[in-house]
Write an enzyme that holds these catalytic residues in place. Structure first.
Site, mmCIF file in Angstrom:
data_model
loop_
_atom_site.group_PDB
_atom_site.id
_atom_site.type_symbol
_atom_site.label_atom_id
_atom_site.label_comp_id
_atom_site.label_asym_id
_atom_site.label_seq_id
_atom_site.Cartn_x
_atom_site.Cartn_y
_atom_site.Cartn_z
ATOM 1 C CE LYS A 81 49.379 28.100 37.392
ATOM 2 N NZ LYS A 81 48.234 28.805 36.942
ATOM 3 C CB SER A 95 45.830 31.304 36.413
ATOM 4 O OG SER A 95 46.158 30.642 37.312
#
Length: 584
Positions: free
Chosen positions: A188, A381
């Site tokens: 991430k 996402s």
């Protein structure tokens, strides 16, 4: 005093009368202009595709277009694909002319357009492309043409792909701003520009993989179209061989070197036109205004476009507001005339709470009618979060997707306020956490643990949504999650999507799932009215963004956008893909 009031009220009355008369004149002019004649496509016409024109997901209407005789509405991507498909069978359209002086569309959008051109060619109509300076992104579409030419003084860019990231840690250090960061997923990387001055090894790995996938796609399609093997194409880029228009011709990347007038003469020969006869070029906007896309009767499929950042509450068009989209999806779910829903997603994510709310509404719709998702350029996402529960997911090999992970940022501006601005804060509170998250002080250790626990909880929930929607074991989901970004090609291999295909393929799938013999597509959000376009929230009638970009330059404008995103990312826990990158 009496004369004053007499004059005052006389002027007021005159102003009111003038306003009323002007208003009705405006309505009359508006009505007359709005009835301008529909353009007609005559025989021997050539459809023009200018790749420098950006095709958003939905039709972009020019609010002042009725004041002009030109057709200035810009077709949406789905419209553009349908226009090319209609031109294939239109007896008045003899060929397609591609202007390849750059490409304002990203990889998946370009692939949808290229696929439509490939289908157009089966009608044995000519396709000719020309550019002065042909970028690789433009070439990725134009190389499908029967003939592709470059100007003598121009060039073809053939150097391979690179990606650039912008890091802000040094700037924040100088300003004494501490971004207190919490994230779940080792890939991430959305917070990397704030906590590092370079890419982490994990981010280098994932970026290398997806960028190599995009480049391999370019090489394979070019090899097939130009009959040059991929190894040779790769070597030409590595050696920097293609520097001039002559080089591009010698190595068979283009068919020849021609000026614009010479290309037009070749098109005239296809149309059997004389030297002084004019080619009837039809722009995409004009072809759309001419009614090339015909209404189809039948049962209704709701096509809901979700493009932009995902945010909480209501938002203007171009952003996915959770309240707006809950309302749209619910309306389609409860409408008995709607037999299926196609959800078109082009988003890098945003608010995790907004994503959860939209996911919930789609999951309810799925219980009552087929729900098919189509991914555009990016569905990552939060963009993947809202989609994962669908009956079926379509994407293209060049779609950017995945990035299943979350993060949160709480900025600590204490030193900035004190040392840079000379500002200090003091106050009282009724409990130890009453001012938790305040920007004027750092988080305490217990507050940090609470924040990380919240991020971990949302990450677990995200993975659970994917596990249920994709019918996968949670341990497997965790192995392909970790915030990692994938291309559509790899996403299909690991089960994040079901099929390769564009929006039209997803719509056809929805029709089959609903067992419809014929259907019509109703698009949402519905086009804005004239008054909404002019006076709606967040309108930019002066095009300040465009002017700023022109004034400070494209690269500096990217920096400005990143600084804005830093502010956006501190608004609650985010399910957002890595920060914006520039592929060259």
């Amino acid at each position: 005093m009496r004369n004053f009031f007499k004059i005052f009220f006389a002027c007021l009355l005159a102003l009111v009368i003038f306003t009323i008369v002007a208003f009705f004149f405006f309505l009359a002019a508006l009505g007359g202009l709005s009835k301008k004649e529909r353009p007609v496509v005559t025989a021997n016409s050539v459809l023009v595709l200018d790749l420098s024109q950006h095709f958003s997901e939905q039709l972009q209407r020019d609010p002042l277009g009725f004041f002009s005789s030109d057709n200035r509405d810009v077709p949406g991507l789905y419209d553009m694909v349908r226009l090319i498909r209609e031109a294939k069978t239109d007896a008045n359209i003899e060929g397609l002319y591609i202007i390849a002086n750059g490409n304002s569309n990203s990889y998946a959008a370009s692939e949808e357009i290229r696929n439509a051109i490939q289908d157009f060619k089966t009608a044995r109509k000519f396709v000719i492309a020309h550019g002065d300076i042909i970028t690789q992104n433009a070439y990725s579409v134009a190389n499908i043409a029967d003939k592709i030419y470059v100007s003598p003084a121009g060039m073809l860019d053939w150097s391979g792909y690179s990606v650039e990231y912008l890091f802000l840690k040094g700037t924040l250090d100088k300003l004494e701003i501490e971004p207190q960061i919490f994230y779940a997923g080792k890939f991430k990387s959305a917070t990397e520009p704030l906590r590092s001055d370079r890419m982490t090894e994990a981010n280098k790995l994932q970026t290398t993989v997806w960028l190599s996938d995009l480049y391999a796609d370019l090489l394979m399609k070019t090899a097939e179209a130009r009959k040059v093997d991929t190894a040779t194409l790769h070597q030409l880029a590595n050696d920097g061989t293609i520097q001039t228009a002559k080089d591009a011709t010698e190595y068979k990347l283009v068919d020849g070197i021609k000026y614009d007038d010479e290309v037009k003469d070749e098109i005239k020969s296809h149309l059997n036109l004389g030297k002084y006869e004019k080619i009837n070029f039809i722009t995409a906007s004009t072809y759309l205004a001419a009614g090339a896309i015909r209404d189809v009767k039948g049962e209704k499929i709701a096509l809901i476009y979700a493009e932009g950042d995902i945010v909480d509450g209501r938002a203007d068009q171009g952003t996915i507001g959770s309240e707006n989209y809950r309302t749209l999806i619910r309306k389609a779910r409860l409408d008995k005339s709607v037999k299926a829903i196609v959800f078109r997603v082009n988003s890098g994510g945003g608010s995790s709470l907004a994503s959860e709310n939209i996911w919930r509404e789609l999951s309810l719709a799925k219980k009552e009618k087929p729900v098919v998702v189509s991914f555009g350029d990016v569905a990552a996402s939060g963009g993947y979060y809202i989609s994962c529960g669908a009956d079926s997911i379509f994407a293209l090999p060049t779609t950017i997707t995945g990035s299943i992970g979350v993060f949160g940022i709480v900025p600590n501006l204490q030193n900035f306020f004190k040392n840079k601005a000379g500002i200090t804060f003091d106050g009282v509170k009724t409990g130890p956490y009453a001012d938790a998250g305040a920007a004027y002080r750092p988080l305490e250790e217990n507050e940090k643990r609470m924040m990380q626990a919240s991020v971990d909880l949302i990450y677990t929930q995200f993975k659970q949504r994917v596990s249920e929607g994709r019918k996968m074991d949670t341990a497997y989901v965790d192995s392909i999650a970790q915030g990692r970004v994938w291309t559509g090609r790899r996403a299909k291999e690991i089960g994040l999507i079901d099929r390769f295909g564009g929006l039209n393929d997803a719509i056809q799938c929805a029709g089959r799932m609903a067992k419809l013999e014929s259907y019509r597509v109703s698009e949402y959000p519905e086009p804005q009215t004239f008054m909404e376009q002019i006076f709606g929230e967040n309108r930019d009638p002066m095009n300040y963004a465009g002017k700023m970009k022109a004034e400070i330059g494209e690269d500096n404008y990217v920096i400005f956008q990143e600084l804005k995103r830093v502010r956006e990312m501190s608004k609650g826990t985010q399910a957002r893909m890595p920060f914006r990158f520039v592929v060259r």
